[in-house]
Design an enzyme around this catalytic site. Structure first.
Site, PDB file in Angstrom:
ATOM      1  N   LYS A   1      14.778  51.358  60.977  1.00 11.26           N
ATOM      2  CA  LYS A   1      14.989  52.872  61.476  1.00 11.26           C
ATOM      3  C   LYS A   1      13.668  53.633  61.239  1.00 11.26           C
ATOM      4  O   LYS A   1      13.421  54.516  62.187  1.00 11.26           O
ATOM      5  CB  LYS A   1      16.067  53.391  60.329  1.00 11.26           C
ATOM      6  CG  LYS A   1      17.423  52.799  60.422  1.00 11.26           C
ATOM      7  CD  LYS A   1      18.307  53.044  59.256  1.00 11.26           C
ATOM      8  CE  LYS A   1      17.747  52.636  57.808  1.00 11.26           C
ATOM      9  NZ  LYS A   1      17.799  51.158  57.597  1.00 11.26           N
TER      10      LYS A   1
ATOM     11  N   GLN B   1      19.468  53.288  54.580  1.00  4.96           N
ATOM     12  CA  GLN B   1      20.409  52.124  54.338  1.00  4.96           C
ATOM     13  C   GLN B   1      20.997  51.923  55.887  1.00  4.96           C
ATOM     14  O   GLN B   1      20.560  52.209  56.686  1.00  4.96           O
ATOM     15  CB  GLN B   1      21.232  52.437  53.164  1.00  4.96           C
ATOM     16  CG  GLN B   1      20.723  52.530  51.986  1.00  4.96           C
ATOM     17  CD  GLN B   1      20.094  53.854  51.623  1.00  4.96           C
ATOM     18  OE1 GLN B   1      20.521  55.015  51.846  1.00  4.96           O
ATOM     19  NE2 GLN B   1      18.784  53.664  51.210  1.00  4.96           N
TER      20      GLN B   1
ATOM     21  N   GLY C   1      13.202  52.182  52.361  1.00  8.04           N
ATOM     22  CA  GLY C   1      11.866  51.778  52.435  1.00  8.04           C
ATOM     23  C   GLY C   1      11.809  51.759  53.957  1.00  8.04           C
ATOM     24  O   GLY C   1      12.185  50.711  54.632  1.00  8.04           O
ATOM     25  N   HIS C   2      11.076  52.609  54.407  1.00 11.31           N
ATOM     26  CA  HIS C   2      11.022  52.753  56.100  1.00 11.31           C
ATOM     27  C   HIS C   2       9.447  52.368  56.482  1.00 11.31           C
ATOM     28  O   HIS C   2       8.546  53.243  56.096  1.00 11.31           O
ATOM     29  CB  HIS C   2      11.370  54.115  56.544  1.00 11.31           C
ATOM     30  CG  HIS C   2      12.970  54.404  56.323  1.00 11.31           C
ATOM     31  ND1 HIS C   2      13.407  55.250  56.754  1.00 11.31           N
ATOM     32  CD2 HIS C   2      13.936  53.469  55.756  1.00 11.31           C
ATOM     33  CE1 HIS C   2      15.063  55.203  56.600  1.00 11.31           C
ATOM     34  NE2 HIS C   2      14.988  54.016  55.717  1.00 11.31           N
TER      35      HIS C   2
ATOM     36  N   ASP D   1      17.167  48.133  56.581  1.00  8.82           N
ATOM     37  CA  ASP D   1      16.002  47.319  56.900  1.00  8.82           C
ATOM     38  C   ASP D   1      16.132  46.798  58.251  1.00  8.82           C
ATOM     39  O   ASP D   1      15.481  45.919  58.810  1.00  8.82           O
ATOM     40  CB  ASP D   1      15.677  46.248  56.007  1.00  8.82           C
ATOM     41  CG  ASP D   1      15.583  46.615  54.696  1.00  8.82           C
ATOM     42  OD1 ASP D   1      15.129  47.751  54.327  1.00  8.82           O
ATOM     43  OD2 ASP D   1      15.732  46.051  53.810  1.00  8.82           O
TER      44      ASP D   1
HETATM   45  P1  GDP Z   1      13.924  50.348  57.752  1.00  6.74           P
HETATM   46  O1  GDP Z   1      14.434  50.435  56.410  1.00  6.74           O
HETATM   47  O2  GDP Z   1      15.386  50.486  58.763  1.00  6.74           O
HETATM   48  O3  GDP Z   1      13.121  51.424  58.287  1.00  6.74           O
HETATM   49  O4  GDP Z   1      13.516  49.331  57.955  1.00  6.74           O
HETATM   50  P2  GDP Z   1      12.289  48.300  57.241  1.00  6.74           P
HETATM   51  O5  GDP Z   1      10.977  49.370  57.537  1.00  6.74           O
HETATM   52  O6  GDP Z   1      12.802  48.301  55.824  1.00  6.74           O
HETATM   53  O7  GDP Z   1      12.242  46.922  57.837  1.00  6.74           O
HETATM   54  C1  GDP Z   1      11.779  46.529  59.042  1.00  6.74           C
HETATM   55  C2  GDP Z   1      10.585  45.609  58.995  1.00  6.74           C
HETATM   56  O8  GDP Z   1      10.567  45.227  60.262  1.00  6.74           O
HETATM   57  C3  GDP Z   1       9.316  46.578  58.974  1.00  6.74           C
HETATM   58  O9  GDP Z   1       8.547  45.428  58.320  1.00  6.74           O
HETATM   59  C4  GDP Z   1       8.843  46.921  60.341  1.00  6.74           C
HETATM   60  O10 GDP Z   1       7.551  47.142  60.180  1.00  6.74           O
HETATM   61  C5  GDP Z   1       9.414  45.551  60.868  1.00  6.74           C
HETATM   62  N1  GDP Z   1       9.642  45.891  62.312  1.00  6.74           N
HETATM   63  C6  GDP Z   1      10.276  46.879  62.764  1.00  6.74           C
HETATM   64  N2  GDP Z   1      10.610  46.691  64.284  1.00  6.74           N
HETATM   65  C7  GDP Z   1      10.058  45.363  64.589  1.00  6.74           C
HETATM   66  C8  GDP Z   1      10.107  44.554  65.636  1.00  6.74           C
HETATM   67  O11 GDP Z   1      10.523  45.183  66.784  1.00  6.74           O
HETATM   68  N3  GDP Z   1       9.469  43.301  65.550  1.00  6.74           N
HETATM   69  C9  GDP Z   1       9.081  42.970  64.230  1.00  6.74           C
HETATM   70  N4  GDP Z   1       8.631  41.675  64.391  1.00  6.74           N
HETATM   71  N5  GDP Z   1       9.234  43.710  63.409  1.00  6.74           N
HETATM   72  C10 GDP Z   1       9.431  44.850  63.519  1.00  6.74           C
HETATM   73  P1  IMO Z   2      16.712  51.225  53.896  1.00  7.29           P
HETATM   74  O1  IMO Z   2      16.529  52.712  54.264  1.00  7.29           O
HETATM   75  C1  IMO Z   2      18.605  47.521  52.142  1.00  7.29           C
HETATM   76  C2  IMO Z   2      20.876  48.160  48.884  1.00  7.29           C
HETATM   77  C3  IMO Z   2      20.051  47.555  47.406  1.00  7.29           C
HETATM   78  C4  IMO Z   2      21.601  46.973  46.782  1.00  7.29           C
HETATM   79  C5  IMO Z   2      22.422  48.306  47.210  1.00  7.29           C
HETATM   80  C6  IMO Z   2      22.379  49.208  46.101  1.00  7.29           C
HETATM   81  O2  IMO Z   2      15.200  50.571  53.865  1.00  7.29           O
HETATM   82  O3  IMO Z   2      17.309  50.513  54.849  1.00  7.29           O
HETATM   83  P2  IMO Z   2      20.872  51.296  45.474  1.00  7.29           P
HETATM   84  O4  IMO Z   2      19.787  50.983  44.783  1.00  7.29           O
HETATM   85  O5  IMO Z   2      21.001  52.017  46.594  1.00  7.29           O
HETATM   86  O6  IMO Z   2      21.972  51.757  44.352  1.00  7.29           O
HETATM   87  O7  IMO Z   2      21.189  49.811  45.640  1.00  7.29           O
HETATM   88  O8  IMO Z   2      21.873  48.761  48.427  1.00  7.29           O
HETATM   89  N1  IMO Z   2      19.996  48.897  49.523  1.00  7.29           N
HETATM   90  C7  IMO Z   2      19.212  48.734  50.594  1.00  7.29           C
HETATM   91  N2  IMO Z   2      19.001  47.643  51.403  1.00  7.29           N
HETATM   92  N3  IMO Z   2      17.667  49.048  52.896  1.00  7.29           N
HETATM   93  C8  IMO Z   2      17.794  49.979  51.995  1.00  7.29           C
HETATM   94  O9  IMO Z   2      17.113  50.754  52.708  1.00  7.29           O
HETATM   95  C9  IMO Z   2      18.490  49.821  50.948  1.00  7.29           C
HETATM   96  N4  IMO Z   2      18.971  50.854  50.037  1.00  7.29           N
HETATM   97  C10 IMO Z   2      19.709  50.454  49.002  1.00  7.29           C
HETATM   98  O10 IMO Z   2      19.439  46.249  47.635  1.00  7.29           O
HETATM   99  O11 IMO Z   2      21.986  45.874  47.170  1.00  7.29           O
HETATM  100 MG    MG Z   3      13.980  49.446  54.624  1.00  7.28          MG
END
Ligand code: GDP
Ligand code: IMO
Ligand code: MG
Length: 432
Positions: A17, A223, A41-42, A14
């Protein structure tokens, strides 16, 4: 020859990416996911709208960009169709997407078993996303798994399905789960095959052909490295290797193609699920960051645990992935905090160490050592140039560079595609 850029998570996932991949994707021929599945979850935001992807690569918003779900992934075809439908409902109707024949296929028993293992682990639970990721990778390596390519061969699919159920049904019975019916699964998956068949190809072949061209190819990690099955905080990890090191295997290319690696680094840390987290905050500063950063899981909605930036982790993950530049995200969320802390080392049993120890028990005993940095008050979400950042924000980034030895190549100051600027020549070439 094409140039490649790997976008990897440098913490516990999270980090942003999806946003960073989408930012570069409009200049890329291809975006490839090489591990993980719909546990990811991207989020991607542009034009006033926000989108969330689980298994589809974040280049999908650019119709000219080929999106590939590589052989290293665990692919749930039911969820791919649901994702495609959701995108269409949101107005994204052109889907330039291919799925590897060699990718492991998530079957209905995988999520059932994921839930049952978690329930039976009691207090030792991992906190998985319950998408069946672990059980699917386990079946792949036990060689009783099914592959996406099996969808193209109905008779072979049926034979493999029956073989798998002969092993899985007794296990499910033992765990008190209902046994599964081959006919029902066969019919459901053959219907799915009809919808996906034109997208299922030898993606290693496809990627290698494009590598011979002149464009940019992005590899989108899911991840983060601290969730790596080998180098993360085992057993509180996912079941794949998010590192740039797994790109060659997970995409089917030779290792020498990997040169530039952008390590996505959130300006603080978060973690979802169980497991050690040395810099975790349990106070109002952490609560404030969670609210300002909307730190709630995109897949499960769980509140994310929040902590100070941990440069022991960053140094460690840069070593593992060969990170050439940091892409620092969510810097805007730190605005308004009087004093910021960056962890530069741990104290473990009276000794100072600069790298996370290799056992979980030792990591749990680590006490973070911090350098304190003055914060900044300004809202930085409209900043588009490094020089326009408040001095203390620049000092914060410079401290990260100093501790980790890796230069910052990109800064993100908001979720939108536009709220991004590049600060290094290495990354500039991927933005044009
Ligand atoms: P990922 O799994 O690495 O793709 O990240 P996620 O999308 O799960 O979580 C990142 C969160 O931060 C999302 O809600 C994005 O929309 C948000 N986000 C990404 N870059 C920024 C930033 O520079 N500032 C803020 N405030 N939010 C951001
Ligand atoms: P993105 O790509 C954050 C965590 C789960 C749990 C552990 C194992 O959005 O960054 P799994 O279902 O993979 O067997 O769960 O890994 N986990 C993540 N945490 N971002 C993710 O993906 C994750 N994918 C799995 O919360 O702790
Ligand atoms: Mg994510």
């Amino acid at each position: 020859m094409s140039t490649t850029l790997v976008v990897v998570g440098s913490q516990w996932g999270d980090e942003g990416k999806g946003k960073i991949t989408d930012y570069f994707a409009s200049h890329a021929d291809m975006v490839v996911r090489y591990q993980g599945g719909n546990n990811a979850g991207h989020s991607v935001a542009f034009g006033g709208k926000k989108y969330s992807l689980q298994s589809i690569p974040s280049g999908i918003f650019n119709p000219q960009t080929i999106n590939v779900m590589g052989n290293g992934m665990v692919v749930n075809p039911v969820s791919v169709i649901a994702e495609l439908r959701k995108l269409s409902d949101q107005g994204i109707t052109e889907h330039n997407l291919y799925i590897s024949t060699r990718a492991a296929m998530v079957m209905p028993w995988h999520s059932a078993l994921d839930g049952a293992y978690e329930a039976n682990l009691g207090k030792a639970l991992i906190g998985t996303t319950k998408k069946g990721i672990g059980p699917c990778y386990a079946d792949k390596y036990s060689r009783i798994g099914m592959r996406i390519g099996d969808l193209l061969e109905p008779e072979y699919f049926r034979m493999r399905l029956e073989a798998a159920l002969a092993v899985k049904n007794p296990e499910m019975k033992m765990l008190g789960l209902p046994e599964m019916d081959a006919d029902e699964i066969y019919n459901q998956y053959m219907e799915i095959a009809e919808q996906l068949k034109d997208r299922i190809v030898d993606t290693s072949d496809l990627i290698n052909k494009h590598l011979q061209g002149e464009g940019n190819i992005l590899f989108e990690g899911a991840q983060g490295m601290m969730l790596c099955i080998d180098h993360g905080t085992y057993p509180y990890v996912t079941s794949s290797t998010p590192s740039a090191a797994s790109v060659p295997v997970g995409a089917g290319i030779a290792p020498q193609w990997i040169k530039t690696v952008a390590g996505v680094l959130k300006a603080y840390c978060t973690r979802v699920g169980e497991g050690p987290f040395p810099t975790e905050l349990h106070d109002e500063i952490g609560d404030g960051i969670r609210e300002r950063g909307h730190e709630y899981g995109t897949v499960t909605g769980r509140p994310r645990r929040v902590g100070w930036l941990d440069c022991c982790v960053a140094k460690y993950t840069s070593r593992l992935s060969g990170i050439t530049n940091w892409a620092v995200t969510l810097l805007d969320v730190l605005s308004g905090i009087d004093t910021l802390r960056i962890c530069y080392a741990y104290e473990l049993d009276g000794k100072v160490i600069e790298c996370p120890p290799s056992t979980i028990a030792a990591l749990e005993r680590c006490k973070p050592l911090y350098v304190e940095m003055p914060g900044w008050k300004e809202d930085i979400t409209a900043v588009r140039k490094y020089e326009d950042l408040p001095e203390n924000a620049r000092k914060y980034l410079e401290k990260v560079e100093e501790i980790t030895g890796v230069p910052v190549g990109l800064v993100s100051v908001g979720p939108d595609r536009e709220q991004t600027f590049i600060t290094s020549p290495e990354l500039k070439k991927f933005a044009k």
